[in-house]
Design an enzyme around this catalytic site. Structure first.
Site, PDB file in Angstrom:
ATOM      1  CB  SER A   2      -0.904   0.007   1.233  1.00  0.00           C
ATOM      2  OG  SER A   2      -1.691  -1.156   1.252  1.00  0.00           O
ATOM      3  CD  GLU A  62      -4.777  -2.301 -10.357  1.00  0.00           C
ATOM      4  OE1 GLU A  62      -4.083  -1.271 -10.268  1.00  0.00           O
ATOM      5  OE2 GLU A  62      -4.378  -3.343 -10.886  1.00  0.00           O
ATOM      6  CD1 TRP A 104       2.693  -9.004  -3.815  1.00  0.00           C
ATOM      7  CD2 TRP A 104       2.347 -11.190  -4.069  1.00  0.00           C
ATOM      8  NE1 TRP A 104       2.936  -9.614  -2.604  1.00  0.00           N
ATOM      9  CE2 TRP A 104       2.722 -10.956  -2.733  1.00  0.00           C
ATOM     10  CE3 TRP A 104       2.082 -12.496  -4.478  1.00  0.00           C
ATOM     11  CZ2 TRP A 104       2.840 -11.972  -1.790  1.00  0.00           C
ATOM     12  CZ3 TRP A 104       2.199 -13.497  -3.536  1.00  0.00           C
ATOM     13  CH2 TRP A 104       2.564 -13.240  -2.218  1.00  0.00           C
ATOM     14  NE  ARG A 125     -29.985 -28.861  -4.905  1.00  0.00           N
ATOM     15  CZ  ARG A 125     -29.499 -30.075  -4.695  1.00  0.00           C
ATOM     16  NH1 ARG A 125     -29.293 -30.897  -5.727  1.00  0.00           N
ATOM     17  NH2 ARG A 125     -29.206 -30.472  -3.477  1.00  0.00           N
ATOM     18  CB  ILE A 152     -27.788 -19.426  -4.267  1.00  0.00           C
ATOM     19  CG1 ILE A 152     -28.455 -18.254  -3.546  1.00  0.00           C
ATOM     20  CG2 ILE A 152     -28.718 -20.016  -5.323  1.00  0.00           C
ATOM     21  CD1 ILE A 152     -28.771 -17.065  -4.426  1.00  0.00           C
ATOM     22  CG  HIS A 153     -24.364 -22.340  -7.098  1.00  0.00           C
ATOM     23  ND1 HIS A 153     -24.768 -21.033  -7.203  1.00  0.00           N
ATOM     24  CD2 HIS A 153     -24.262 -22.801  -8.382  1.00  0.00           C
ATOM     25  CE1 HIS A 153     -24.892 -20.697  -8.474  1.00  0.00           C
ATOM     26  NE2 HIS A 153     -24.599 -21.748  -9.216  1.00  0.00           N
TER      27      HIS A 153
END
Ligand SMILES: Cc1cc2nc3c(=O)[nH]c(=O)nc-3n(C[C@H](O)[C@H](O)[C@H](O)COP(=O)(O)OP(=O)(O)OC[C@H]3O[C@@H](n4cnc5c(N)ncnc54)[C@H](O)[C@@H]3O)c2cc1C
Lengths: 380, 83
Positions: free
Chosen positions: A126, A354, A150, A258, A328-329
């Site tokens: 940062s 970013e 990175w 589902r 939800i899955h």
């Protein structure tokens, strides 16, 4: 602000979606597993003109946003290719010398050269302005020493924008992969962005011509990286919007098919609540992205803050929506048979890159306090 | 463009980021820590949009940006007809 798209913008959006459906969506999970983005895919993007779209301003900000959105719909990792490549392009377009622009932009436009952005180091993230890589002048050259970490697409990029200190002043340089003393080392096993081909960059007495300096001594962070990071935040905001929309779409499909307790999941009110929030919050993120696009188009100074807000909100939303999509899955959402698991991991990365979201919060709140003082001064 | 034309626009812009009543026109905005790094790019966009010229690579000189007076001088130099 006019939200009505031109015919060209509508066509472009459809074209991007078709490209992504054909080349990205079917293979994104496999690329994630293998931690690789194949050169064929990068070349396909280059051939469509996507990598170089910002050279010569061939694309308006909203259409560029749509490109990032559509790519993000299928792959956060691939958004980061568009992001870092275009960050370097923007920095060169704005601050490069004629010689640098003439030499590099044509190759960056065709994708023959892939760009990487080297700011972060092991000890400075940062606080990147205080990067420890040094550049020491020696006649017509600078000698760079230090490491970057990175770096997205650092495994394949062949041109890097590197931030280094010249006598304690942050300065930006172009460094070509083939320079002596320059090497890269792949980084594996990341939480997300697994196919973004991260690498560490090592510069060991790496000699580059003085003409590779971008901008002036002391302006590397504030102006050169500043231009790049603004572009980066813009791409990431739109990519997060696409990621969230991908999760909404997957959840709508899954909760329709589902069945539990004799009815499809979508009949359960607690699922409807989740879906309603996912849709609404994603639409709110879209509005911030549109706003940033509009301000970019008219080149208004407020675009910098408004883009920061769009990145902050869109990345938070992407993580929340991806988490709800996994919910939800159920167990399927925890397996790599469904894309929401990958989106969830990629969304976490979006909150860090970013400028982490804490950095965005600091600048947004500071701006808020100053606006309050300015407004008070006007009315007293 | 005269100082009288430029100053109100410039102080209004800077006033969005800094308490204009608390500073003098020659105060170094960056060295005094009154502005953050985003201000630098906002300033570039502001002068380009408001005064219609491009800030170029060779304009990247601290003396052009450090204070209200410095920015005023920079704008005036950029707008002056080429000798
Ligand atoms: C997948 C991936 C791709 C990346 N690609 C690139 C790339 O291409 N090029 C590049 O240069 N970098 C890249 N990065 C690095 C990224 O930009 C940094 O991770 C980011 O800037 C944060 O720095 P850091 O990780 O060192 O965290 P630190 O700066 O150490 O921060 C750690 C935590 O503390 C918080 N924090 C820090 N300071 C403060 C403060 N003052 N107040 C409150 N909280 C604070 C941060 O928000 C964060 O949550 C990438 C990172 C990842 C994960």
């Amino acid at each position: 602000m006019n939200f009505e798209l031109t015919a060209e913008q509508q066509e472009a959006k459809i074209k991007f979606r078709k490209f992504v459906d054909k080349y990205v969506a079917p293979a994104a999970a496999e690329y994630d597993r293998h931690e690789e983005t194949p050169m064929e895919l990068i070349n396909a993007m280059a051939q469509e003109g996507y990598l170089g779209a910002l050279v010569g301003e061939n694309i308006d900000p909203l259409t560029w946003g749509f490109l990032c959105e559509e790519v993000g719909h299928a792959s956060g990792s691939l958004v980061s290719l568009l992001t870092v490549h275009s960050m370097v392009i923007q920095a060169l377009v704005k601050w490069g010398t004629d010689e640098q622009r003439n030499k590099w932009l044509p190759y960056l436009a065709t994708g023959e050269v892939i760009a990487g952005f080297g700011l972060t180091e092991v000890k400075t993230g940062s606080d990147a302005r205080n990067a420890q890589t040094t550049a020491v002048q020696d006649g017509d050259s600078y000698i760079l020493t230090g490491q970057k970490k990175w770096i997205s697409f650092g495994q394949v990029a062949n041109l890097f924008l590197i931030l280094a200190q010249v006598e304690g002043k942050a300065t930006a340089f172009l460094v070509e992969r083939e320079r002596e003393g320059f090497s890269t080392e792949p980084i594996k096993n990341m939480l997300g962005f697994r196919s973004a081909m991260l690498a560490s960059l090592h510069m060991n007495n790496c000699r580059i011509p003085a003409s590779n300096m971008v901008g002036r001594i002391g302006f590397g962070f504030s102006h050169v990286a500043g231009t790049a990071l603004d572009q980066g935040r813009y791409c990431i905001a739109w990519g997060c919007l696409g990621l969230a929309q991908g999760c909404v779409d997957a959840s709508l499909a899954y909760s329709t098919e589902r069945k539990q307790f004799g009815v499809s999941l979508k009949e359960h009110q607690l699922i409807q609540e989740l879906v309603a929030d996912m849709i609404t919050q994603t639409q709110a993120a879209r509005m911030l992205c549109y706003n940033a696009a509009f301000l970019r188009e008219i080149k208004d100074p407020s675009v910098i803050m408004e883009t920061s807000m769009a990145k902050y909100f869109a990345s938070r939303n992407a993580l929340k929506v991806a988490s709800d999509a996994v919910q939800i899955h159920g167990a399927n959402g925890c397996s790599d048979n469904y894309p929401v698991e990958r989106h969830f991991r990629d969304a976490k990365i979006m909150e860090i890159i970013e400028g982490s979201n804490q950095m965005q919060q600091i600048i947004i709140s500071r701006y808020g306090y100053q606006s309050y003082i300015t407004a008070s001064a006007l009315t007293t | 463009m005269t100082t009288e034309d430029i100053m109100p626009k410039l102080t209004k812009f800077v006033g969005q980021y800094v308490n204009i009543n608390e500073i003098t026109n020659d105060l170094d905005l960056f060295a005094s820590g009154r502005v953050n790094s985003l201000f630098a790019m906002q300033l570039v966009l502001f002068v380009e949009k408001e005064f219609g010229f491009k800030v170029e690579n060779e304009d990247l000189d601290y003396e052009n940006f450090k204070s209200i007076d410095a920015i005023l001088g920079f704008i005036q130099r950029k707008l002056a007809p080429a000798a």
